[in-house]
Design a protein around this motif. Structure first.
Motif, PDB file in Angstrom:
ATOM      1  N   PHE A 127     -16.247   6.261  13.901  1.00  0.00           N
ATOM      2  CA  PHE A 127     -16.387   4.912  13.370  1.00  0.00           C
ATOM      3  C   PHE A 127     -16.578   4.998  11.868  1.00  0.00           C
ATOM      4  CE2 PHE A 127     -18.102   5.152  17.641  1.00  0.00           C
ATOM      5  CZ  PHE A 127     -17.488   4.086  18.286  1.00  0.00           C
ATOM      6  N   PRO A 128     -16.157   3.962  11.124  1.00  0.00           N
ATOM      7  CA  PRO A 128     -16.358   3.975   9.668  1.00  0.00           C
ATOM      8  C   PRO A 128     -17.842   3.949   9.301  1.00  0.00           C
ATOM      9  CG  PRO A 128     -14.798   2.266  10.342  1.00  0.00           C
ATOM     10  CD  PRO A 128     -15.458   2.752  11.583  1.00  0.00           C
ATOM     11  N   ASP A 161     -22.170  -3.428  11.580  1.00  0.00           N
ATOM     12  CA  ASP A 161     -21.287  -3.527  12.727  1.00  0.00           C
ATOM     13  C   ASP A 161     -20.736  -2.141  13.058  1.00  0.00           C
ATOM     14  OD1 ASP A 161     -19.580  -5.296  14.584  1.00  0.00           O
ATOM     15  OD2 ASP A 161     -18.078  -4.081  13.533  1.00  0.00           O
ATOM     16  N   LEU A 162     -20.927  -1.698  14.289  1.00  0.00           N
ATOM     17  CA  LEU A 162     -20.517  -0.352  14.671  1.00  0.00           C
ATOM     18  C   LEU A 162     -19.014  -0.157  14.508  1.00  0.00           C
ATOM     19  CD1 LEU A 162     -20.978   2.453  16.028  1.00  0.00           C
ATOM     20  CD2 LEU A 162     -20.650   1.296  18.230  1.00  0.00           C
ATOM     21  N   ALA A 163     -18.229  -1.095  14.989  1.00  0.00           N
ATOM     22  CA  ALA A 163     -16.782  -0.923  15.034  1.00  0.00           C
ATOM     23  C   ALA A 163     -16.145  -0.860  13.656  1.00  0.00           C
ATOM     24  CB  ALA A 163     -16.155  -2.036  15.857  1.00  0.00           C
ATOM     25  N   THR A 164     -16.647  -1.685  12.735  1.00  0.00           N
ATOM     26  CA  THR A 164     -16.000  -1.793  11.422  1.00  0.00           C
ATOM     27  C   THR A 164     -16.751  -1.075  10.314  1.00  0.00           C
ATOM     28  OG1 THR A 164     -17.177  -3.831  10.842  1.00  0.00           O
ATOM     29  CG2 THR A 164     -15.107  -4.053  12.079  1.00  0.00           C
ATOM     30  N   GLY A 165     -18.031  -0.828  10.499  1.00  0.00           N
ATOM     31  CA  GLY A 165     -18.849  -0.243   9.439  1.00  0.00           C
ATOM     32  C   GLY A 165     -19.299  -1.261   8.411  1.00  0.00           C
ATOM     33  N   LYS A 336     -25.902  11.886   5.204  1.00  0.00           N
ATOM     34  CA  LYS A 336     -26.151  11.189   3.946  1.00  0.00           C
ATOM     35  C   LYS A 336     -24.846  11.108   3.144  1.00  0.00           C
ATOM     36  CE  LYS A 336     -30.695  13.492   3.741  1.00  0.00           C
ATOM     37  NZ  LYS A 336     -31.721  12.450   3.742  1.00  0.00           N
ATOM     38  N   LYS A 337     -24.392   9.882   2.934  1.00  0.00           N
ATOM     39  CA  LYS A 337     -23.156   9.602   2.196  1.00  0.00           C
ATOM     40  C   LYS A 337     -21.921  10.184   2.896  1.00  0.00           C
ATOM     41  CE  LYS A 337     -25.390   8.817  -2.245  1.00  0.00           C
ATOM     42  NZ  LYS A 337     -25.351   8.992  -3.715  1.00  0.00           N
ATOM     43  N   TRP A 338     -21.947  10.143   4.224  1.00  0.00           N
ATOM     44  CA  TRP A 338     -20.766  10.500   5.008  1.00  0.00           C
ATOM     45  C   TRP A 338     -19.897   9.261   5.192  1.00  0.00           C
ATOM     46  CZ3 TRP A 338     -21.592  14.394   9.590  1.00  0.00           C
ATOM     47  CH2 TRP A 338     -22.206  15.553   9.107  1.00  0.00           C
ATOM     48  N   ASN A 339     -18.606   9.460   5.268  1.00  0.00           N
ATOM     49  CA  ASN A 339     -17.701   8.313   5.456  1.00  0.00           C
ATOM     50  C   ASN A 339     -17.419   8.031   6.927  1.00  0.00           C
ATOM     51  OD1 ASN A 339     -16.007  10.372   6.228  1.00  0.00           O
ATOM     52  ND2 ASN A 339     -14.438  10.006   4.674  1.00  0.00           N
ATOM     53  N   THR A 340     -18.047   8.793   7.819  1.00  0.00           N
ATOM     54  CA  THR A 340     -17.779   8.666   9.248  1.00  0.00           C
ATOM     55  C   THR A 340     -19.062   8.765  10.052  1.00  0.00           C
ATOM     56  OG1 THR A 340     -15.646   9.767   8.909  1.00  0.00           O
ATOM     57  CG2 THR A 340     -16.413   9.570  11.181  1.00  0.00           C
ATOM     58  N   LEU A 341     -19.131   7.935  11.086  1.00  0.00           N
ATOM     59  CA  LEU A 341     -20.163   8.040  12.092  1.00  0.00           C
ATOM     60  C   LEU A 341     -19.480   8.557  13.361  1.00  0.00           C
ATOM     61  CD1 LEU A 341     -23.243   6.389  12.870  1.00  0.00           C
ATOM     62  CD2 LEU A 341     -21.539   5.650  14.541  1.00  0.00           C
ATOM     63  N   PHE A 342     -20.078   9.578  13.982  1.00  0.00           N
ATOM     64  CA  PHE A 342     -19.442  10.249  15.126  1.00  0.00           C
ATOM     65  C   PHE A 342     -20.176   9.939  16.411  1.00  0.00           C
ATOM     66  CE2 PHE A 342     -18.540  12.727  11.353  1.00  0.00           C
ATOM     67  CZ  PHE A 342     -17.206  13.088  11.493  1.00  0.00           C
ATOM     68  N   GLN A 343     -19.410   9.607  17.454  1.00  0.00           N
ATOM     69  CA  GLN A 343     -19.963   9.626  18.804  1.00  0.00           C
ATOM     70  C   GLN A 343     -19.656  10.997  19.375  1.00  0.00           C
ATOM     71  OE1 GLN A 343     -18.404   6.732  21.586  1.00  0.00           O
ATOM     72  NE2 GLN A 343     -19.203   7.873  23.340  1.00  0.00           N
TER      73      GLN A 343
END
Length: 349
Positions: A127-128, A161-165, A336-343
């Motif tokens: 996710f963003p 928002d999880l889906a869009t960031g 910290k300052k990552w462009n991605t959130l991972f499941q």
């Protein structure tokens, strides 16, 4: 002159007797155990090293101020360590001879028997994530992330928002406050500050600050989570503190976190998942999985290589941020300052 001479002689006798007494007492030492590490469940042998010229009326052994056994001689005493708390232990022997007491102490550290189970991972979804967000705390509820960001002058509380960031709601902290860990209890959001010594409580819907509370024994604010009954707080050491969920006061209960090698320091962002505490270990790509009763690290999740090199910038920082979707059993992580959130999904060896 005679009085002065007698005074000098008397002083010499007193000093000599004192030195001889101290020298005599110092000849008794701990024979077993030696200072160092022992393993939980090991049998500890307690015995003094007493010169043959010394007499022994009795010896009383203690572990952490609790009486273990009395002995009429210097035969060894054996003690099962299974019921001891993990971490430092002080062993004390009180040696009695002709009504005189000699006390000896030795310190050992009790460590887990087993190394933590090692987990790898697979990426289930991505996710963003705002790569300007210095993520310090993370929670998930009903399709939204609640995020605490740090750095002086840039700290904030966010609803994302999880889906869009996309940031749906935000409140900035004063420039004198450094945002840290975050958790949610019902309609309250609890956010820590780093070195300011205070926690912040917000209304979950409005983001209005409704209360502040002061830290106590814990040195700083790093991470915080909620196990359904109490808050659990880290301060950058290997100690986790338990707080009252209504007053936010430390209850006096804590656990010290150890693996088979020793204390696990730099415990940072926390999340409570299926009865265990998940803790980012600051400056590493690992998450410790901790038993909340004993403090033993039962597992380690190695996330090396999670964020691809191509997505790293000059100011991209370390892994930090764990959120759990209890309804759907999903684990989210970021940094910290990552462009991605991972499941992610944990994989056993």
């Amino acid at each position: 002159m005679r009085n002065l001479f007698l005074s000098v002689i008397s002083l010499f006798i007193i000093v000599s007797v004192g030195c001889n007494s101290q020298k005599k007492a110092s000849r008794i030492t701990f024979l077993s155990p030696e200072p160092g590490n022992i393993r939980m469940g090991d049998t500890i042998k307690l015995q003094l090293n007493i010169p043959e010229t010394e007499q022994t009326d009795s010896i009383v052994y203690y572990v952490n101020d609790s009486l273990i056994e009395r002995s009429n001689g210097n035969e060894p005493v054996f003690f099962d360590s299974s019921n001891l708390r993990i971490g430092p232990q002080q062993l004390v022997a009180k040696h009695y001879q002709n009504g005189e007491l000699t006390e000896r102490k030795v310190s050992v550290t009790l460590l887990p028997q087993q190394a933590p189970e090692q987990f790898s991972f697979s990426v289930v979804n991505t996710f963003p994530h705002d790569d300007e967000a210095y993520t310090q705390g993370l929670e998930y509820q009903n399709g939204f992330l609640y995020e605490s960001t740090g750095e002086y002058g840039h700290s904030s509380l966010r609803k994302v928002d999880l889906a869009t960031g996309n940031v749906i709601q935000k409140v900035d902290l004063p420039q004198t406050q450094f945002g840290e860990g975050l958790t949610i209890i019902d309609n309250r959001i609890i956010q820590l500050t780093w070195r300011e010594g205070i926690g912040l409580v917000y209304d979950k819907s409005s983001f209005e600050k409704v209360k502040e509370f002061n830290y106590q024994a814990s040195r700083e604010g790093w991470g915080i989570c909620y196990d359904g009954e109490k808050l659990i707080k880290s301060d950058g050491s290997n100690r986790l503190y338990f707080l009252d969920k209504d007053t936010y006061a430390e209850t006096g209960r804590y656990i010290d976190v150890y693996n088979h090698n020793g204390p696990v320091d730099n415990l940072n962002e926390l999340e409570y998942i299926n009865g265990k505490i998940y803790a980012n270990i600051y400056l590493t790509d690992k998450i410790a999985i901790i038993d909340p009763v004993t403090g033993i690290v039962e597992g380690e999740l190695n996330l090396i290589g999670l964020l691809p090199q191509k997505d790293r910038k000059l100011d991209t920082d370390v892994l930090n941020g764990i959120a759990y979707d209890r309804e759907n059993n999903r684990i989210f992580v970021t940094g910290k300052k990552w462009n991605t959130l991972f499941q992610i999904k944990l994989l056993s060896p």
